[in-house]
Design an enzyme around this catalytic site. Structure first.
Site, short mmCIF file in Angstrom:
data_model
loop_
_atom_site.label_atom_id
_atom_site.label_comp_id
_atom_site.label_asym_id
_atom_site.label_seq_id
_atom_site.Cartn_x
_atom_site.Cartn_y
_atom_site.Cartn_z
N GLU A 223 6.45 63.93 35.76
CA GLU A 223 6.06 63.23 34.30
C GLU A 223 4.92 64.79 33.41
O GLU A 223 4.24 65.45 33.89
CB GLU A 223 5.54 62.24 34.51
CG GLU A 223 6.01 61.48 35.14
CD GLU A 223 5.64 60.37 36.09
OE1 GLU A 223 3.86 60.03 36.36
OE2 GLU A 223 6.17 59.62 36.34
N GLU B 65 8.61 57.52 39.21
CA GLU B 65 8.32 58.08 40.31
C GLU B 65 9.76 57.77 41.25
O GLU B 65 10.38 59.20 42.28
CB GLU B 65 7.33 57.45 41.07
CG GLU B 65 5.70 58.35 39.87
CD GLU B 65 5.45 57.53 38.84
OE1 GLU B 65 6.19 56.92 38.69
OE2 GLU B 65 4.45 57.71 38.34
N PHE C 211 -0.25 61.92 40.14
CA PHE C 211 -1.60 61.38 40.82
C PHE C 211 -0.94 61.06 42.14
O PHE C 211 -0.06 60.47 41.33
CB PHE C 211 -2.60 60.62 40.25
CG PHE C 211 -3.21 61.16 39.23
CD1 PHE C 211 -4.64 61.46 39.45
CD2 PHE C 211 -3.00 61.15 37.89
CE1 PHE C 211 -5.32 62.08 38.07
CE2 PHE C 211 -3.87 61.65 36.39
CZ PHE C 211 -5.01 61.80 36.63
N ASP D 219 -2.25 59.19 44.18
CA ASP D 219 -1.69 57.87 44.15
C ASP D 219 -0.41 56.96 43.54
O ASP D 219 -0.23 56.30 43.94
CB ASP D 219 -3.42 57.32 43.40
CG ASP D 219 -4.39 58.08 43.34
OD1 ASP D 219 -4.98 57.53 44.01
OD2 ASP D 219 -4.41 58.97 42.92
N PHE D 220 0.52 57.72 42.51
CA PHE D 220 1.11 57.26 42.33
C PHE D 220 2.20 56.61 43.38
O PHE D 220 3.80 56.43 42.88
CB PHE D 220 1.88 57.40 40.52
CG PHE D 220 1.05 57.99 39.78
CD1 PHE D 220 -0.32 56.92 40.20
CD2 PHE D 220 0.94 58.51 38.77
CE1 PHE D 220 -1.12 57.04 39.06
CE2 PHE D 220 0.15 58.73 37.63
CZ PHE D 220 -0.91 57.67 37.56
N ILE D 221 2.08 58.19 43.95
CA ILE D 221 3.44 57.16 45.36
C ILE D 221 4.21 56.09 45.88
O ILE D 221 4.99 56.10 46.69
CB ILE D 221 3.03 58.70 46.53
CG1 ILE D 221 4.65 59.64 47.17
CG2 ILE D 221 1.90 58.16 47.10
CD1 ILE D 221 5.71 59.92 46.28
N HIS E 138 -6.55 56.38 40.91
CA HIS E 138 -6.18 57.72 40.62
C HIS E 138 -7.08 59.41 41.53
O HIS E 138 -7.11 60.15 41.02
CB HIS E 138 -6.29 58.36 39.30
CG HIS E 138 -5.67 57.62 38.48
ND1 HIS E 138 -5.36 56.47 37.99
CD2 HIS E 138 -5.29 58.65 37.17
CE1 HIS E 138 -4.71 55.51 36.90
NE2 HIS E 138 -4.24 56.88 36.65
#
Lengths: 324, 319
Positions: A29, A60, A83, A85-87, A129
């Site tokens: 992104e 993602e 980030f 955290d987005f996984i 995040h």
């Protein structure tokens, strides 16, 4: 040798690998003209064009899956998750697909991909995040997990990760992007699975990761003023983990403290502690100690966030407690 | 759409090959000779057969938990498949994958997949590699009606469309996601309608008509090869067996099953070919007998093959 930031070192690693191998490409992104949310891919779009520096939608699962499929076909994708955290929304593609394909297929596939993601607290980015999730990835067979703490390591480890034939989760600490250090201009690799002794010492071993390496080094200086000579080791990768370097150090210092920013409970500190206890228990003069964040989400308000992140004072306190 | 008699006979052969293989797996499972669990493709053979008949060896597919048919249609070797299902060392995955993870990257088979909706993003990746390298190969993503509702599938279709990737999304709508009928899992009747949201062609075909599947997928593959981007082909079908072997199928009634058995995709093609004088009853029997022999050889190979050694457990985790 030139002085570069951690961010510049990462950028240079990708640039040089893309120059070396046309099958290396970037996707994620805002990695194109925008240069990445933190600027890590800056300038690559201008040099290599949109075929090799691919802006994706905010999607993602599709990013990680596209990297996985392209890697299965022999390409060397470097995907950025903005980030770490987005996984969560893409985890299946990483841990059930990319990580397992080689094993499930009886060794007939290679997945030479890198998943880069910034993690860590310290910029007021709050609970979704700011996390440090390396223990999740380190728990998955098939993934390699890398966490550089210096500009020099960042470049060498990223080049090694890109050339590795396995899926590598490459975790950058966002608070480190601006730190400077000596970084050679030419490409070089640092073998994954080799720890680095960042400070030699005889009295206690402190194993620290990512930003905590710097915290541990700061603490070591304070301890030195009190006559305690700490050895600071950065494992640099958690899978593979260079436990031998840690055990050799413990045999010399007879004490072990592990420091990470991830929440202490269930963190990689527990794994390192267990392995040392299993293999070098008789060399320990005191119980192994671990420092990690409290078992809470990362808070927003500055005093709370500061209290959440382990600091040098905590490291000094733990070492003194260990030494009675 | 031109299709030769030889191609149609080949499709008839492939469909029978899948049917015989699956029937044998069903028997072995009932006898307790196969570890784990299996999801059979009986009744859906026309889809894998018609779709893969449009492909080259270099083209890729991603498959599903109900994957045996896709693998056979893409050129999978029955010996290596059966050995894998038996958990033998000689199987496609050295016994490490089993029914739900059979793969043959050298044949463009990027794996059956135990995760519903897992294949779409990976098919995009293969297609991206083709596009990047300037190859006119395509990736076919097989997915069920259950997977149609997964976010990964929507993400994959959106990205494929945004990047004009050479992907063909072949939906196998067999009416049920395990026990949940599509009437309860979605508000629309045709999954193909979703193609409009991604500005790609969306076509509904009779998934029990191999020639209809072939024709629709051929056009989608042509578009993909020529750089015109992805398509969605929805194939309406039905699985004769339960979701997995051992499923009591309390969620559907026998009349419904019977109405679909009467629409047997293999018999449908056979009758057509016989009417047209392309396939005689004798030829048809010959084909089935030859397949039975091939299958018996595969069974013998699987039975005689060694199990993996426990020493191999930790191999192939990393390259």
């Amino acid at each position: 040798m030139a002085t570069k930031t951690y961010l510049q070192a990462l950028n240079e690693a990708m640039r040089q690998e893309m120059e070396r191998d046309p099958e290396v490409f970037i996707l994620g992104e805002d990695v194109g003209q925008f240069g990445g949310c933190f600027g890590v891919t800056q300038g690559l779009f201008e040099t290599f064009g949109e075929a090799r520096v691919k802006d994706t939608p905010i999607t993602e699962s599709a990013i990680v899956g596209a990297a996985t499929g392209a890697a299965a076909m022999g390409m060397r994708p470097v995907c950025e998750i903005m980030f770490v955290d987005f996984i969560g929304v893409a985890l299946d593609q990483l841990y059930n697909q990319a990580a397992k394909m080689r094993f499930m297929f009886g060794g007939k596939a290679k997945i030479p991909m890198v998943l880069r993601a910034p993690q860590g607290a310290g910029i007021g980015a709050a609970a979704q995040h700011s996390q440090s999730l390396e223990a999740w990835f380190a728990h998955v067979p098939g993934l390699k997990v890398v966490m550089p703490s210096t500009p020099y390591d960042a470049k060498g480890l990223l080049i090694a990760a890109i050339r590795d034939d396995n899926p590598v989760v490459f975790l950058e600490h966002k608070i480190l992007y601006g730190i400077e250090g000596e970084v050679p201009d030419e490409p070089y690799t640092i073998e994954l699975g080799k720890a680095k002794v960042q400070r030699e010492g005889n009295d206690v071993t402190i194993v620290a990761t990512a930003a905590m390496v710097h915290t541990a080094l700061e603490a070591a200086e304070q301890l030195a003023a009190d006559g305690i000579d700490a050895e600071v080791i950065d494992p640099r990768s958690l899978t593979p983990l260079d436990i031998d370097t840690i055990i050799d150090s413990v045999k010399k210092t007879h004490g072990l403290l592990i420091v990470h920013e991830a929440v202490r409970k269930g963190g990689v500190g527990g794994e390192i502690a267990a392995q040392v206890a299993e293999q070098a228990f008789d060399f320990l003069d005191a119980p192994i100690m671990r420092i990690g964040a409290p078992f809470t989400p990362v808070p927003f308000s500055p005093p709370l966030e500061k209290a959440f992140i382990p600091d040098a004072g905590a490291v000094v306190g733990a070492v003194k407690q260990m030494r009675g | 759409m031109s299709i030769t008699n030889e191609q149609m006979i080949q499709m008839f052969t492939t469909m029978n090959k899948i049917r015989q293989f699956e029937t044998r797996v069903q028997e072995f499972f009932a006898d307790g000779r196969i570890p784990g669990f299996v999801h059979l493709y009986i009744g859906e053979e026309a889809i894998a057969t018609g779709a893969c008949a449009t492909l080259r060896k270099e083209d890729c597919i991603t498959s599903t938990h109900r994957g045996h048919g896709h693998l056979i249609a893409k050129g999978g070797d029955l010996k290596l498949m059966m050995a894998e299902i038996f958990g033998k060392k000689t199987g496609y995955c050295k016994g490490k994958g089993g029914s739900m993870h059979i793969a043959a990257v050298e044949l463009g088979i990027l794996g059956a997949n135990g995760i519903v909706g897992g294949g779409g993003p990976i098919a995009n990746g293969a297609a991206l590699a083709f596009q990047y390298r300037g190859q006119d190969n395509v990736a076919v993503c097989f997915f069920g009606d259950g997977a149609a509702n997964q976010g990964t599938t929507q993400e994959a279709m959106n990205l494929a469309s945004a990047w004009s990737l050479p992907v063909v999304f072949v939906n196998e709508n067999n009416g049920y996601g395990i026990s949940c009928p599509t009437s309860k899992s979605m508000a629309i009747t045709d999954i193909a309608d979703r193609a409009a949201a991604y500005d790609m062609p969306g076509v509904v075909v009779d998934g029990n008509d191999v020639l209809a599947v072939y024709e629709a997928v051929s056009e989608a593959v042509r578009r993909a090869r020529e750089g015109e981007g992805p398509s969605l082909i929805e194939c309406k079908t039905y699985r004769w067996r339960g979701h997995f072997e051992g499923d009591a199928c309390v969620y559907r009634d026998e009349n419904e099953v019977q109405s679909w058995v009467e629409r047997d995709p293999i018999r449908k093609l056979e009758e057509k070919l016989q009417e047209q004088g392309i396939l005689s009853p004798e030829k048809s029997r010959e084909i089935r007998d030859a397949l039975a022999k091939e299958l018996e050889a595969a069974v013998a190979f699987a039975e005689e093959s060694p199990l993996p050694s426990v020493d191999e457990l930790e191999e192939d985790v990393y390259a």
